[in-house]
Enzyme design. Structure first.
Site, PDB file in Angstrom:
ATOM      1  CG  HIS A 370      -1.950  -1.049   1.253  1.00 13.60           C
ATOM      2  ND1 HIS A 370      -3.226  -0.905   0.756  1.00 13.60           N
ATOM      3  CD2 HIS A 370      -1.876  -2.320   1.722  1.00 13.60           C
ATOM      4  CE1 HIS A 370      -3.900  -2.030   0.939  1.00 13.60           C
ATOM      5  NE2 HIS A 370      -3.098  -2.908   1.517  1.00 13.60           N
ATOM      6  CE  LYS A 561      -6.860  13.819   0.288  1.00 17.30           C
ATOM      7  NZ  LYS A 561      -6.753  12.711  -0.654  1.00 17.30           N
ATOM      8  NE  ARG A 562      -3.833  10.031  10.015  1.00 20.54           N
ATOM      9  CZ  ARG A 562      -3.417   9.097  10.866  1.00 20.54           C
ATOM     10  NH1 ARG A 562      -4.133   7.997  11.034  1.00 20.54           N
ATOM     11  NH2 ARG A 562      -2.319   9.261  11.578  1.00 20.54           N
ATOM     12  CE  LYS A 567      -2.749  10.781   3.035  1.00 18.36           C
ATOM     13  NZ  LYS A 567      -3.350   9.865   2.033  1.00 18.36           N
ATOM     14  CB  THR A 669     -10.249   4.568  -0.987  1.00 16.26           C
ATOM     15  OG1 THR A 669      -9.711   4.945   0.284  1.00 16.26           O
ATOM     16  CG2 THR A 669      -9.523   3.337  -1.492  1.00 16.26           C
ATOM     17  CE  LYS A 673     -14.230   5.597   1.124  1.00  6.85           C
ATOM     18  NZ  LYS A 673     -13.359   5.723   2.308  1.00  6.85           N
TER      19      LYS A 673
END
Ligand code: 26Q
Length: 823
Positions: A370, A561-562, A567, A669, A673
């Site tokens: 991952h 998100k984290r 990111k 992911t 959504k």
């Protein structure tokens, strides 16, 4: 066989699914199981009574599923994961068992609505983020596809911490999620296992004169299973998530108490019970923590013992068919110690030879990676292994010796390759490389998006891919359309079912039928109504949690998100500051009014991530209190982001922010959504964004930034200062940050942020994508201004999201990995 003949739909003697039966059971559980008279202030007891009413119906189908699997004897898969981020169970079970209308009716006698009751349930937060939630979506899909897959995990006493924001900074508070009891678990003490730690290896000759090893003088811990039902979507199947709790053995009580060392005995008991006390809240590996390795081994050993015990109960000690009937999927390297543990159990306990045990291990183990971040690859110090798991270290050394001999045979004389590929990283502090152990011990290695798999093959795992190309495969992630559309967005669910029928819930490709409706003005108007209702509901949450008023007539721009540098939440903040600057300059030409929502947790030890949270909060405060901004821009940081919040957020988003540095996000992911719920994506060519873009087309996606190879290329001569001084807008943004405009009374607190943006070594290359990102946001504004055009693109996003159902992903695991034909 169809569902009815498999006998898994409804049986005549089962509990009634009619409103009267459900109402009667609810009343009975409330009055008798829980002994209550009135509903009173808190809805807690009514929630529990309802949960038990639904659970009874799950348990019937659960037992039927178990019986059926026993009779049909299919190949079984154990999904081994340190994390299962399940969220709430009640409404999901009600949806999957088709009990929602009946439950609503039954609740009327208490004058209480389902929405309020559902809020009583704590999230089961047994995971950090994407990897844990993926495991939960996979379990839903496996049950819905009627596949005999069991999830194996840990029953953490404390799940993911609660995030509190104090003076803008994240503060962690413990998640005591079991405080009020958990109606969704059933303890199964008769299936307790014993897990060994410490001690030594002893060698001996068995009765046949064969050399054997045994692990002696160990300190043992009990693993007690708690089973959680996992209902499939309206197919009568209920699978199992088995979570292990650690407990001290009785010997501690007897031996040590009798020996008089009372305090030692209590301390030992504590040590045992520590194992499943708390989830590690890092979403990138935290290296070297002995307790984490104990968790990993505890899960791996108990789960394998459970599977083997069942095998022996039905087949005796004949393992010749074991690999045909069993498989283990490793969710990242976290449970990789299962590889040497299966070897140990087969050789030391069931007396197989090395060759037989290795054959079985490498025909049953499959590994999913991952991450591409090299710093997140798990390594454990050899010394720690030797102390904690001495017998396993012996086996790892033997695996490595045989493996390196194979490498030497393949590449004679290439000693550098042997050094590179060794499972043991040599040096002053030798380490076990868990990813290499996983690859060597598995027949399948998969990445979680096309780009990710390609980068694994050409980068981190290049040598292994050269040796065993047939092991490597891609399985692009997906999310369950039950929770992430049918449950969380009832408005859209009803509109979809009314227009294209309701088979999309179990067959998401059916959403394609929506495509022509993008050109239907009346349908677009209804689409907007649904989105607006969802925005009102989210605005209510934001008002309650952040004290910021979001206007549902403004664009909702969301990033949840984290919090991690790769990111690039920072890019989002830089854009917000740029908008603020434009508004203050009066440059509002073409600007679309926006509400920007950011949420996510930082690992407790990750200082930069915590500073980014503080920056978001300070910028939000400055923007929100400036009256000039009010018509144009509102910003909120949502504390304690979790699964149940995402269920409110994704239906309401107009714009989904997916801004990672290309080549860093394995898949993502959340992006899926949002797309399913009709948001448009602004994103880089990273992870599954690439596949989303391909599915929906360039015109319906806001692409920006360098691609993965350009990132590599640009690194060589990266000069952020030059980029900033060459861009008037960027310069002004940096000027606002560096002048202390957002931290007038807190001097210097954002210095580390501006320094990282300006560093030529900034691994995330935030500055490189600033201009491209701001330009893409201008395109967003242009399209959003044309309401009909935006609605059309929104509809097409939902219509093209079918391939991001985890049903598609699981079918591919089933076909290519779990049922892989033997050559
Ligand atoms: C490891 C060792 C010690 C302590 C913690 C950890 C640890 C725990 C969790 C390391 C990593 C994680 C979680 C990783 C994760 O969530 N990865 C995400 O997985 C998603 C599902 O495949 C992808 O969509 C995301 O791209 C990826 O970041």
């Amino acid at each position: 066989m169809d569902k009815a003949t498999r006998g898994c739909v409804e049986k005549p003697d089962w509990l009634g699914m009619d409103p009267e039966s459900v109402a009667a059971d609810l009343k009975r559980h409330f009055a008798l199981t829980l002994g209550r008279d009135e509903v009173g202030e808190s809805h807690h007891y009514l929630y529990t009574a309802l949960a038990l009413t639904v659970r009874d119906r799950l348990v019937e189908r659960w037992r039927a599923t178990r019986d059926r699997y026993r009779d049909e004897n299919p190949k079984r898969i154990a999904y081994l994961s340190l994390e299962f981020l399940m969220g709430r169970a009640l409404s999901n079970a009600a949806l999957n068992l088709d009990m929602e209308p009946v439950v609503r009716e039954a609740l009327q006698q208490y004058g209480c609505d389902l929405e309020a009751l559902v809020e009583e349930e704590m999230d089961a937060g047994l995971g950090n983020g994407g990897l844990g939630r993926l495991a939960a979506c996979f379990l839903d899909s496996c049950a819905s596809l009627d596949l005999p897959v069991t999830g194996y995990g840990l029953r953490y006493e404390y799940g993911m911490f609660h995030q509190i924001v104090r003076n803008g900074y994240q503060v962690e508070s413990p998640d005591n999620w079991l405080r009020n009891g958990n109606p969704w678990e059933i303890e199964s003490p008769e299936n307790t296992c014993r897990v060994q730690f410490f001690g030594d290896t002893e060698y001996y000759q068995d009765d046949n004169g064969t050399e054997r090893a045994r692990w002696v003088a160990t300190s043992d811990v009990l693993a007690v299973p708690y089973d959680v039902p996992v209902p499939g979507y309206r197919n009568g199947t209920v699978n199992t998530l088995r979570l292990w709790k650690s407990e001290a053995t009785d010997e501690f009580n007897l031996d040590e108490f009798n020996a008089g060392s009372y305090t030692d005995a209590v301390a030992a008991k504590n040590l045992a019970e520590q194992i499943t006390m708390v989830l590690y809240p890092n979403d990138a590996s935290e290296n070297g923590k002995a307790l984490r390795l104990r968790q990993q081994y505890f899960l791996s050993s108990a789960s394998l013992q459970d599977v083997l015990r069942r095998w022996v109960r039905h087949n005796g000690r004949d393992f010749s068919q074991f690999a045909e009937k069993n498989g283990f999927q490793l969710n990242d390297t976290h449970p990789t110690v299962a590889v040497p543990e299966l070897m140990r159990l087969l050789m030391d306990e069931y007396l197989l030879s090395w060759g037989q045990a290795w054959e079985i291990t490498t025909q049953t183990m499959a590994y999913t990676n991952h991450t591409l971040l090299p710093e997140a690859l798990e390594c454990w110090p050899v010394g720690l292994f030797r102390e904690l798991l001495p017998r396993l270290l012996d086996i790892i050394f033997e695996i490595n010796a045989r493996f390196l001999a194979e490498v030497a045979e393949h590449y004679p004389g290439d000693v550098d390759r042997q050094r590179r590929m060794s499972i043991i990283q040599e040096g002053d502090h030798p380490q076990v490389r868990m990813a290499y152990l996983a690859i060597v011990g598995s027949f399948s290695v998969n990445g979680v998006a096309v780009l990710h798999t390609e980068l694994l093959k050409s980068g981190l795992f290049r040598d292994f891919c050269e040796l065993w190309p047939e092991k490597f495969n891609n399985k692009t992630n997906g999310v369950t359309p039950r929770r992430w559309l049918a449950h969380c967005n009832p408005g859209l669910r009803d509109l979809l079912s009314e227009t294209i029928g309701d088979d999309w819930v179990a067959d998401l490709d059916a959403l394609e039928r929506l495509k022509p409706l993008a050109d239907d003005a009346a349908f677009r108007a209804r689409w907007r109504d649904v989105k607006r209702d969802a925005k009102v509901r989210l605005a209510e949450l934001v008002a309650r949690k952040c004290d910021v008023q979001f206007d549902p007539d403004m664009m909702f721009d969301v990033q949840v998100k984290r919090i991690h540098e790769y990111k690039r939440q920072l890019l989002n903040v830089l854009h917000v500051i740029h908008l603020y600057d434009r508004i203050r300059r009066g440059d509002t030409e073409g600007l679309q009014p926006r509400c920007v929502l950011i949420g996510g947790k930082a690992a407790p030890g990750y200082a930069m991530a915590k500073t980014i949270i503080k920056l978001i909060g300070n910028v939000a405060e400055t923007v929100n209190r400036d009256p000039r901004c009010r018509p144009w821009l509102r910003v909120a940081f949502l504390p304690d982001y979790k699964v149940s919040f995402m269920e409110r957020i994704c239906p309401a988003a107009d714009l989904s922010e997916q801004t990672s540095t290309a080549g860093k996000e394995a898949s993502g992911t959340g992006n899926m959504k949002f797309m399913m719920n009709g948001a448009l994506t602004i994103g880089t060519l990273d992870g599954a964004n690439i596949e989303i873009l391909e599915a929906v087309g360039q015109d319906n996606f806001f692409l920006f930034g360098l691609d993965a190879s350009e990132v590599q290329e640009t690194r060589k001569h990266y000069d952020p200062d030059a980029i900033i001084s060459g861009d008037r807008d960027f310069e002004r943004v940096m000027q606002l940050i560096e002048s202390g405009h957002f931290n007038l009374l807190e001097p210097g607190i954002f210095d580390s942020v501006s320094a990282s943006i300006r560093s030529p070594h900034d691994a995330w290359m935030t500055a490189a994508d600033f201009r491209s990102y701001v330009d893409a946001q201008r395109r967003v504004d242009r399209v959003y201004r044309d309401t009909e055009l935006w609605s059309c693109k929104s509809i097409l996003n939902t219509a093209c999201s079918g391939r991001f159902s985890s049903d598609r992903t699981i079918r591919a695991y089933e076909r290519d990995i779990w049922n892989k034909p033997k050559e």
